[in-house]
Design an enzyme around this catalytic site. Structure first.
Site, PDB file in Angstrom:
ATOM      1  N   ARG A  22       0.846  -1.200   0.000  1.00 16.63           N
ATOM      2  CA  ARG A  22       0.000   0.000   0.000  1.00 16.63           C
ATOM      3  C   ARG A  22       0.880   1.248   0.000  1.00 16.63           C
ATOM      4  O   ARG A  22       2.086   1.171   0.198  1.00 16.63           O
ATOM      5  CB  ARG A  22      -0.985   0.000   1.171  1.00 16.63           C
ATOM      6  N   GLY A  23       0.184   2.400  -0.215  1.00 20.99           N
ATOM      7  CA  GLY A  23       0.914   3.655  -0.373  1.00 20.99           C
ATOM      8  C   GLY A  23       1.149   3.835  -1.861  1.00 20.99           C
ATOM      9  O   GLY A  23       1.687   2.930  -2.529  1.00 20.99           O
ATOM     10  N   ARG A  65      -6.558  -1.683  -7.597  1.00 20.25           N
ATOM     11  CA  ARG A  65      -7.100  -0.565  -6.803  1.00 20.25           C
ATOM     12  C   ARG A  65      -7.340   0.595  -7.768  1.00 20.25           C
ATOM     13  O   ARG A  65      -6.478   0.917  -8.578  1.00 20.25           O
ATOM     14  CB  ARG A  65      -6.126  -0.159  -5.678  1.00 20.25           C
ATOM     15  N   CYS A 135      -2.629   9.770   7.698  1.00 21.37           N
ATOM     16  CA  CYS A 135      -2.327   8.503   7.022  1.00 21.37           C
ATOM     17  C   CYS A 135      -0.814   8.250   7.016  1.00 21.37           C
ATOM     18  O   CYS A 135      -0.079   8.848   7.821  1.00 21.37           O
ATOM     19  CB  CYS A 135      -2.894   8.482   5.606  1.00 21.37           C
ATOM     20  N   SER A 137       2.220   8.507   4.381  1.00 22.38           N
ATOM     21  CA  SER A 137       2.759   8.829   3.064  1.00 22.38           C
ATOM     22  C   SER A 137       4.273   8.791   3.162  1.00 22.38           C
ATOM     23  O   SER A 137       4.865   9.492   3.989  1.00 22.38           O
ATOM     24  CB  SER A 137       2.287  10.228   2.648  1.00 22.38           C
ATOM     25  N   ALA A 139       6.257   9.998   1.008  1.00 23.49           N
ATOM     26  CA  ALA A 139       6.760  11.309   0.559  1.00 23.49           C
ATOM     27  C   ALA A 139       6.703  12.323   1.710  1.00 23.49           C
ATOM     28  O   ALA A 139       7.686  13.044   1.962  1.00 23.49           O
ATOM     29  CB  ALA A 139       5.952  11.790  -0.641  1.00 23.49           C
ATOM     30  N   ASP A 204      -2.686  10.373  -3.453  1.00 22.24           N
ATOM     31  CA  ASP A 204      -2.885   9.190  -4.310  1.00 22.24           C
ATOM     32  C   ASP A 204      -3.080   9.623  -5.740  1.00 22.24           C
ATOM     33  O   ASP A 204      -2.798   8.872  -6.672  1.00 22.24           O
ATOM     34  CB  ASP A 204      -4.067   8.372  -3.807  1.00 22.24           C
ATOM     35  N   ASN A 214      -6.638  12.062  -1.635  1.00 21.19           N
ATOM     36  CA  ASN A 214      -5.801  11.407  -0.627  1.00 21.19           C
ATOM     37  C   ASN A 214      -6.710  10.696   0.369  1.00 21.19           C
ATOM     38  O   ASN A 214      -7.943  10.749   0.245  1.00 21.19           O
ATOM     39  CB  ASN A 214      -4.901  12.441   0.058  1.00 21.19           C
ATOM     40  N   LYS A 215      -6.109  10.048   1.332  1.00 18.06           N
ATOM     41  CA  LYS A 215      -6.849   9.231   2.301  1.00 18.06           C
ATOM     42  C   LYS A 215      -8.063   9.954   2.860  1.00 18.06           C
ATOM     43  O   LYS A 215      -8.004  11.145   3.160  1.00 18.06           O
ATOM     44  CB  LYS A 215      -5.892   8.847   3.444  1.00 18.06           C
ATOM     45  N   LYS A 240       1.909  10.906  -9.956  1.00 17.27           N
ATOM     46  CA  LYS A 240       0.596  10.809  -9.305  1.00 17.27           C
ATOM     47  C   LYS A 240      -0.394  11.780  -9.942  1.00 17.27           C
ATOM     48  O   LYS A 240      -1.542  11.879  -9.526  1.00 17.27           O
ATOM     49  CB  LYS A 240       0.736  11.079  -7.809  1.00 17.27           C
TER      50      LYS A 240
HETATM   51  P1  RI2 Z   1       3.012   7.679  -0.644  1.00 11.13           P
HETATM   52  C1  RI2 Z   1      -1.891   6.078   0.777  1.00 11.13           C
HETATM   53  O1  RI2 Z   1      -3.001   5.311   0.386  1.00 11.13           O
HETATM   54  C2  RI2 Z   1      -2.273   7.309   1.562  1.00 11.13           C
HETATM   55  O2  RI2 Z   1      -3.491   7.882   1.136  1.00 11.13           O
HETATM   56  C3  RI2 Z   1      -1.074   8.172   1.303  1.00 11.13           C
HETATM   57  O3  RI2 Z   1      -1.287   9.536   1.608  1.00 11.13           O
HETATM   58  C4  RI2 Z   1      -0.873   7.943  -0.185  1.00 11.13           C
HETATM   59  O4  RI2 Z   1      -1.130   6.543  -0.357  1.00 11.13           O
HETATM   60  C5  RI2 Z   1       0.468   8.313  -0.750  1.00 11.13           C
HETATM   61  O5  RI2 Z   1       1.474   7.538  -0.186  1.00 11.13           O
HETATM   62  P2  RI2 Z   1      -3.241   3.781   0.882  1.00 11.13           P
HETATM   63  O6  RI2 Z   1      -2.520   2.887  -0.112  1.00 11.13           O
HETATM   64  O7  RI2 Z   1       3.081   7.370  -2.102  1.00 11.13           O
HETATM   65  O8  RI2 Z   1      -2.776   3.616   2.289  1.00 11.13           O
HETATM   66  O9  RI2 Z   1       3.449   9.086  -0.346  1.00 11.13           O
HETATM   67  O10 RI2 Z   1      -4.751   3.586   0.757  1.00 11.13           O
HETATM   68  O11 RI2 Z   1       3.716   6.636   0.207  1.00 11.13           O
END
Ligand code: RI2
Length: 325
Positions: A22-23, A65, A135, A137, A139, A204, A214-215, A240
């Site tokens: 995830r992320g 997703r 959340c 992230s 980044a 996201d 975003n989340k 993104k």
């Molecule tokens: P990085 C995550 O989604 C969060 O919403 C987070 O802010 C975003 O991805 C970006 O994450 P999820 O996969 O690319 O947890 O910055 O639903 O790591």
């Protein structure tokens, strides 16, 4: 004809679906890695079969997703180049190794982008700041870790981020690095906002008009920040940014299982109850001060220029058929 995707691709796709992976950036890199596995493990007997196997793998990955635009953009990056090489007439083994190189390049570029974002973003952190984040992230965390490494001293408030609690990952990473972190429930964000100096979140997806997906809960935090005149920063790699939104497409918001919110027993005991679990929301550009990308810091209104530079005008209509949802 082979048309059997490698088990590695199926495993990565399943892990993205169930959020073991995830992320947005990790999802993108994992998709590129899956295509790399497909290229190296495919039993194709010629380049026609290899391109079909890759296309099938890309389709499976695309439907894991729906919101993180980094996923289709990573697949587009590899597959557009794979098709160009295939159309040039590359033979099987050459096509295989070139596709592997392209996927590796995407992964490398993505890692470099996070480093650059950390450099640009850390300049925005000042001694004594109280920074709120939501959340997890990589980044946003990279910015905070870099600023700390540079000797800046500040504190962080991390929301726990219901229902999957990714905020705990953030709180754990940052506090282990020595940063003082306070973990709060999501609904306490406005309660603390008057003490906050800036908010930094990831993304996201970024739309052509500068809106950020975003989340879930991000837009409420942005609203509270706007009300309290607190700066709201977004950290987002340019992969993104969504080219489809240049032509008016809306970014799809993923809805996940109610079982992430309540358990089976609760649902059975309350048969007339509906539980909804949208996992992202849209923060309008008016609530965003800057977007920190690897190419530099931009106001949200400049998102369209980033898209034009990355993909060109009319890019969405030129998308290969298999990449269209
Ligand atoms: P990085 C995550 O989604 C969060 O919403 C987070 O802010 C975003 O991805 C970006 O994450 P999820 O996969 O690319 O947890 O910055 O639903 O790591």
């Amino acid at each position: 004809m082979s048309f059997m995707v490698s088990p590695e691709v199926l495993r990565i796709a399943e892990d993205i679906r169930n959020m073991k992976i995830r992320g947005a950036s990790y999802i993108a890199r994992s998709a590129a890695q899956a295509l790399m596995k497909e290229a190296s493990q495919s039993k194709a007997k010629n380049s026609d079969e290899l391109i079909m196997d890759l296309t099938q793998a890309a389709r499976i990955l695309l439907h894991t997703r729906p919101t993180a635009v980094s996923l289709p953009n990573a697949i587009r990056y590899v597959m557009v180049r794979a098709y160009q090489l295939y159309e040039k007439g590359l033979l099987l083994e050459d096509l295989r190794s070139e596709v592997i190189k392209v996927a590796e390049k995407f992964i490398e570029t993505s890692k470099m982008a996070v480093k650059k974002i950390a450099e640009y973003g850390s300049k925005r952190i000042e001694d004594g700041d109280l920074v709120m984040t939501h959340c997890h992230s990589t980044a946003a965390c990279a910015i905070l870790l870099k600023a700390w490494e540079e000797g800046k001293r500040f504190e962080v408030i991390s929301t726990e981020t219901r229902p999957r609690y990714q905020g705990r990952i953030t709180a754990s990473i940052l506090s282990r690095a020595g940063i003082p972190v306070t973990l709060i429930v999501d609904s306490a964000a406005r309660f603390f906002m008057e003490k906050v100096d800036k908010v930094i979140v990831g993304a996201d997806a970024v739309a052509a008009n500068g809106a950020v997906v975003n989340k879930i809960g991000t837009s409420l935090i942005a609203l509270a920040a706007h009300e309290a005149r607190v700066n709201f920063f977004v950290a987002a790699e340019t992969y993104k940014f969504s080219p489809e939104t240049m032509l008016g497409s809306l970014i799809k918001i993923e809805e996940r299982s109610p079982l992430e919110v309540v358990d089976e027993k609760f649902l059975t005991e309350n048969p007339n109850l509906r539980v909804l679990n949208p996992v992202f929301d849209v923060t309008p550009p008016t609530y965003i001060d800057i977007i920190i990308t690897e190419k530099g810091v931009i106001p949200p209104g400049a998102a369209i220029l980033v898209l034009k530079e990355e993909f060109g005008w009319f890019s969405a209509v030129r998308l290969p058929e298999f990449l269209k949802f």
